[in-house]
Design an enzyme around this catalytic site. Structure first.
Site, mmCIF file in Angstrom:
data_model
loop_
_atom_site.group_PDB
_atom_site.id
_atom_site.type_symbol
_atom_site.label_atom_id
_atom_site.label_comp_id
_atom_site.label_asym_id
_atom_site.label_seq_id
_atom_site.Cartn_x
_atom_site.Cartn_y
_atom_site.Cartn_z
ATOM 1 N N THR A 157 4.008 95.536 99.144
ATOM 2 C CA THR A 157 3.770 96.287 97.817
ATOM 3 C C THR A 157 4.197 97.931 98.381
ATOM 4 O OG1 THR A 157 1.710 96.843 98.443
ATOM 5 C CG2 THR A 157 2.173 94.897 96.946
ATOM 6 N N VAL A 210 -1.939 96.868 106.992
ATOM 7 C CA VAL A 210 -1.823 98.490 106.408
ATOM 8 C C VAL A 210 -0.518 99.092 106.449
ATOM 9 C CG1 VAL A 210 -2.872 100.506 106.558
ATOM 10 C CG2 VAL A 210 -4.440 98.652 107.119
ATOM 11 N N LYS A 211 0.154 99.568 105.402
ATOM 12 C CA LYS A 211 1.255 100.129 105.456
ATOM 13 C C LYS A 211 1.252 101.577 105.473
ATOM 14 C CE LYS A 211 5.475 99.018 102.755
ATOM 15 N NZ LYS A 211 5.922 98.480 101.508
ATOM 16 N N ILE A 212 1.869 102.147 106.522
ATOM 17 C CA ILE A 212 1.928 103.467 106.944
ATOM 18 C C ILE A 212 3.118 104.107 106.798
ATOM 19 C CG2 ILE A 212 1.311 105.050 108.731
ATOM 20 C CD1 ILE A 212 -1.412 103.505 108.377
ATOM 21 N N ALA A 253 -0.327 96.485 102.002
ATOM 22 C CA ALA A 253 -1.007 97.604 101.132
ATOM 23 C C ALA A 253 -0.841 99.057 101.608
ATOM 24 C CB ALA A 253 -2.598 97.267 100.857
#
Ligand code: E4P
EC number: 2.2.1.2
Length: 219
Positions: A27, A86-88, A60
């Site tokens: 997402t 965790v999207k960074i 996310a």
């Protein structure tokens, strides 16, 4: 090769999962906004709903752009479910945050990657996944697939553990070319996955088989 679906739409995620070929979900803040999801509690509840549909690997994305903010937010996201990645974003503090999360055993997906140099940095920091955006490069007359090829070559040469997650995939040929190149993962909209089903010879062949069967049965 893994298939991730690039959406925050629960019906589309269910449809892809029911097909039996889905390995994860990506997402981003735009996709969440498209579903009308806003406010911390709603965002968290929506990520949880996605995690309840699929087996693993739900990206996310953090909104913060400073190191402390990304760490705080990423930890909160990771607490929602073990399936969260965790999207960074690929920025200086993002690289530091990836390094931190790697040392804490929290999986990361480094996003907004548009060059081989950025890909090397993310792998050095220990990103679990790297998201180079094919379509957005194509949009500005750079060859997005060429970048995937370059990164796959570099990662194989050095044995980096980071998986190449081809993103911004706009059509089935992007996906097929990524498979030829050896991308580990492709994330795309549902229509790209179902687009792989389509062939006119399959449709006409099936119609003939069914008609012949009916004729032989005297129908
Ligand atoms: C990747 O994780 C992004 O969410 C996505 O693939 C971007 O795709 P777009 O360029 O079609 O918006």
């Amino acid at each position: 090769m893994k298939f991730f679906i690039d959406t925050a739409n629960l019906d589309e995620i269910r449809e892809a999962y029911d097909l039996g070929v889905l390995d994860g979900v990506t997402t981003n803040p735009s996709l969440m906004a498209k579903e009308g999801i806003s406010g911390d509690a709603n965002v968290r509840a929506h990520y949880k709903a996605i995690c309840d549909i699929v087996d693993d690997k739900v990206s996310a994305e953090v909104i913060s752009t400073d190191f402390e903010g990304m760490i705080k937010e990423g930890k909160e996201l990771a607490k929602i479910d073990d399936k969260i990645v965790v999207k960074i974003p690929m920025i200086k503090d993002g690289v530091k945050a990836i390094k931190y999360f790697n040392s804490e055993g929290i999986r990361t997906n480094c996003t907004l990657v548009f060059s081989a140099g950025q890909a090397i940095l993310a792998a050095k920091a220990g990103a679990s996944y790297l998201s180079p955006f094919i379509g957005r490069l194509d949009d500005i007359s750079y060859d997005g697939l060429e970048l995937i090829e370059q990164i796959v070559h570099i990662y194989h040469t050095y044995g980096f553990a980071t998986e190449v997650l081809a993103a911004s995939v706009r059509h089935s040929m992007h996906l097929i070319k990524c498979a030829e190149i050896g991308a580990d993962v492709v994330t795309c909209p549902l229509k790209v996955i179902t687009g792989l089903l389509k062939h006119p010879l399959t449709d006409s062949g099936l119609a003939t088989f069914l008609a012949d069967h009916a004729k032989a049965a005297g129908k």
